[in-house]
Design a protein around this motif. Structure first.
Motif, mmCIF file in Angstrom:
data_model
loop_
_atom_site.group_PDB
_atom_site.id
_atom_site.type_symbol
_atom_site.label_atom_id
_atom_site.label_comp_id
_atom_site.label_asym_id
_atom_site.label_seq_id
_atom_site.Cartn_x
_atom_site.Cartn_y
_atom_site.Cartn_z
ATOM 1 N N ILE A 42 0.849 -1.183 0.000
ATOM 2 C CA ILE A 42 0.000 0.000 0.000
ATOM 3 C C ILE A 42 0.888 1.238 0.000
ATOM 4 C CG2 ILE A 42 -1.862 1.240 1.173
ATOM 5 C CD1 ILE A 42 -2.539 -1.420 2.615
ATOM 6 N N GLU A 43 0.705 2.050 -1.017
ATOM 7 C CA GLU A 43 1.442 3.311 -1.107
ATOM 8 C C GLU A 43 0.714 4.326 -0.238
ATOM 9 O OE1 GLU A 43 2.511 6.350 -4.626
ATOM 10 O OE2 GLU A 43 2.676 4.218 -5.154
ATOM 11 N N ILE A 44 1.382 4.805 0.818
ATOM 12 C CA ILE A 44 0.731 5.697 1.780
ATOM 13 C C ILE A 44 1.406 7.065 1.866
ATOM 14 C CG2 ILE A 44 -0.221 3.834 3.186
ATOM 15 C CD1 ILE A 44 2.147 4.345 5.149
ATOM 16 N N ILE B 264 -0.665 10.246 1.991
ATOM 17 C CA ILE B 264 -1.641 10.478 3.068
ATOM 18 C C ILE B 264 -1.021 10.540 4.460
ATOM 19 C CG2 ILE B 264 -3.641 9.585 1.812
ATOM 20 C CD1 ILE B 264 -3.283 6.928 3.341
ATOM 21 N N THR B 265 0.284 10.244 4.573
ATOM 22 C CA THR B 265 0.956 10.297 5.872
ATOM 23 C C THR B 265 2.457 10.492 5.685
ATOM 24 O OG1 THR B 265 1.309 9.137 7.977
ATOM 25 C CG2 THR B 265 1.283 7.786 6.008
ATOM 26 N N VAL B 266 3.100 10.982 6.732
ATOM 27 C CA VAL B 266 4.559 11.130 6.681
ATOM 28 C C VAL B 266 5.262 9.925 7.317
ATOM 29 C CG1 VAL B 266 4.503 13.642 6.653
ATOM 30 C CG2 VAL B 266 4.620 12.446 8.856
ATOM 31 N N ARG C 79 -7.060 2.220 3.982
ATOM 32 C CA ARG C 79 -7.748 2.080 2.693
ATOM 33 C C ARG C 79 -7.627 3.306 1.794
ATOM 34 N NH1 ARG C 79 -11.887 2.313 6.482
ATOM 35 N NH2 ARG C 79 -13.177 4.187 6.370
ATOM 36 N N ASP C 80 -7.261 4.458 2.364
ATOM 37 C CA ASP C 80 -7.069 5.654 1.537
ATOM 38 C C ASP C 80 -5.750 5.603 0.770
ATOM 39 O OD1 ASP C 80 -9.484 6.622 2.386
ATOM 40 O OD2 ASP C 80 -8.628 7.956 3.919
ATOM 41 N N GLY C 81 -4.898 4.664 1.144
ATOM 42 C CA GLY C 81 -3.645 4.483 0.408
ATOM 43 C C GLY C 81 -3.931 3.790 -0.918
ATOM 44 N N LYS C 82 -2.917 3.746 -1.784
ATOM 45 C CA LYS C 82 -3.087 3.156 -3.107
ATOM 46 C C LYS C 82 -2.449 1.767 -3.136
ATOM 47 C CE LYS C 82 -1.295 3.869 -7.637
ATOM 48 N NZ LYS C 82 0.091 4.100 -7.909
ATOM 49 N N LEU C 83 -3.258 0.751 -3.472
ATOM 50 C CA LEU C 83 -2.709 -0.600 -3.607
ATOM 51 C C LEU C 83 -1.759 -0.636 -4.796
ATOM 52 C CD1 LEU C 83 -5.570 -3.164 -2.916
ATOM 53 C CD2 LEU C 83 -3.447 -2.865 -1.645
ATOM 54 N N VAL C 84 -0.597 -1.228 -4.594
ATOM 55 C CA VAL C 84 0.407 -1.336 -5.645
ATOM 56 C C VAL C 84 0.508 -2.807 -6.028
ATOM 57 C CG1 VAL C 84 2.827 -0.953 -6.238
ATOM 58 C CG2 VAL C 84 1.676 0.623 -4.677
ATOM 59 N N SER C 85 0.373 -3.100 -7.315
ATOM 60 C CA SER C 85 0.424 -4.487 -7.765
ATOM 61 C C SER C 85 1.866 -4.972 -7.884
ATOM 62 C CB SER C 85 -0.258 -4.635 -9.121
ATOM 63 O OG SER C 85 0.548 -4.019 -10.117
ATOM 64 N N LYS C 86 2.002 -6.271 -7.934
ATOM 65 C CA LYS C 86 3.306 -6.901 -8.145
ATOM 66 C C LYS C 86 3.957 -6.356 -9.411
ATOM 67 C CE LYS C 86 5.104 -11.606 -8.649
ATOM 68 N NZ LYS C 86 4.741 -13.023 -8.582
#
Length: 119
Positions: free
Chosen positions: A26-28, A31-33, A106-113
């Motif tokens: 999850i790319e976060i 949305i956060t530091v 869930r606000d993060g972006k799912l990153v695929s393989k």
């Protein structure tokens, strides 16, 4: 490739090599530091959880990345591995369902393989 993405890619491969279940990246960073990526996976029992942790540490160390800290090793039900821009969460199956980090982030972006370019 930036360092965080490189660490995420190596971590994914290390988890996959030891048959981790349901690996999520999850790319976060937007949305956060806290970090750029959270990587979440689980093992089926405490021995596999430990093998996952060991393999991640070995793979990253081999590539020059050392953890800032690791927590939860003794319990083997939720291990947090802090690599700065990448935080790895390795759970037992039960604890993963209980804590449900995917829902919290869930606000993060799912990153695929494929997006990590894992070969």
């Amino acid at each position: 490739m930036d360092t965080a993405k490189e660490i995420a890619k190596l971590t994914y491969k290390a988890l996959d090599d030891k048959k981790a279940e349901d690996i999520k990246v999850i790319e976060i960073g937007s949305i956060t530091v806290i970090a750029d990526y959270f990587i979440i996976a689980n093992g089926t029992n405490s021995s596999q959880v430990q093998a996952l942790v060991d393999n991640v540490m070995e793979e990253l160390s081999k590539n020059g990345y050392e953890p800032k800290r690791i927590e939860g090793i003794r319990s083997a039900s939720w291990i947090l591995m802090d690599y700065g821009d990448v935080v790895v969460h390795i759970f037992s199956k039960e604890d993963r369902l209980f804590y449900d980090l995917e829902r919290i982030w869930r606000d993060g972006k799912l990153v695929s393989k494929e997006q990590l370019e894992v070969k």
